[in-house]
Write an enzyme that holds these catalytic residues in place. Structure first.
Site, PDB file in Angstrom:
ATOM      1  CG  HIS A  71       2.153  15.401   4.669  1.00 41.78           C
ATOM      2  ND1 HIS A  71       2.212  15.643   3.308  1.00 41.78           N
ATOM      3  CD2 HIS A  71       1.245  14.417   4.827  1.00 41.78           C
ATOM      4  CE1 HIS A  71       1.367  14.850   2.687  1.00 41.78           C
ATOM      5  NE2 HIS A  71       0.766  14.090   3.590  1.00 41.78           N
ATOM      6  CB  CYS A 112      -3.868  -4.208   1.623  1.00 42.32           C
ATOM      7  SG  CYS A 112      -2.743  -4.765   0.359  1.00 42.32           S
ATOM      8  CB  SER A 171      -1.044   0.035   1.102  1.00 50.54           C
ATOM      9  OG  SER A 171      -2.040   0.976   0.717  1.00 50.54           O
TER      10      SER A 171
END
Length: 124
Positions: free
Chosen positions: A73, A88, A68
């Site tokens: 940030h 996943c 995934s």
């Protein structure tokens, strides 16, 4: 689509300032951290935002995984970071690897405190 989604908000990070502002440095380290826990990086995008009146621009670092993604940030003016790790568990349970990666991310930035969440996604 069963999976595990981990988030962490990191505050007052005590790491070297470059970890919050240098997209190439942070991105390369993220790819290494992904590989170190046994996940598979399939692509990536690292971007440094321009400086503002508040100081140097932050970074968005995204690594696409076969399992995934991981996305960071940074806000250098606040010495803050948000981290997202989602795996996943279609082909196997990658939950321990995701937790190991989040542990490495948090340690990289050395925050004074964190707010972490874990969400099990999909049906059993």
């Amino acid at each position: 689509m069963k999976g595990l989604h981990l988030t962490a908000d990191l505050y007052r990070c005590r790491c070297e300032a470059a970890w919050l502002t240098d997209a190439a440095k942070l991105g390369a380290w993220c790819v290494e951290a992904v590989q170190a826990v046994g996940l598979e990086a399939v692509d990536h995008l690292f971007h440094t935002f321009p400086a503002t009146a508040k100081g140097p621009g932050g970074v968005t670092a995204t690594v696409l995984l076969a399992e995934s993604h991981v996305c960071l940030h940074t806000w250098p003016e606040e010495r803050a970071v948000t981290c997202d790790v989602y795996v996943c568990n279609f082909s196997g349970d990658h939950s321990a690897k995701a937790r190991g990666l989040m542990y490495a991310l948090v340690n990289r930035f050395q925050p004074e405190w964190t707010e972490q969440r874990s969400l099990d996604r999909g049906e059993e």
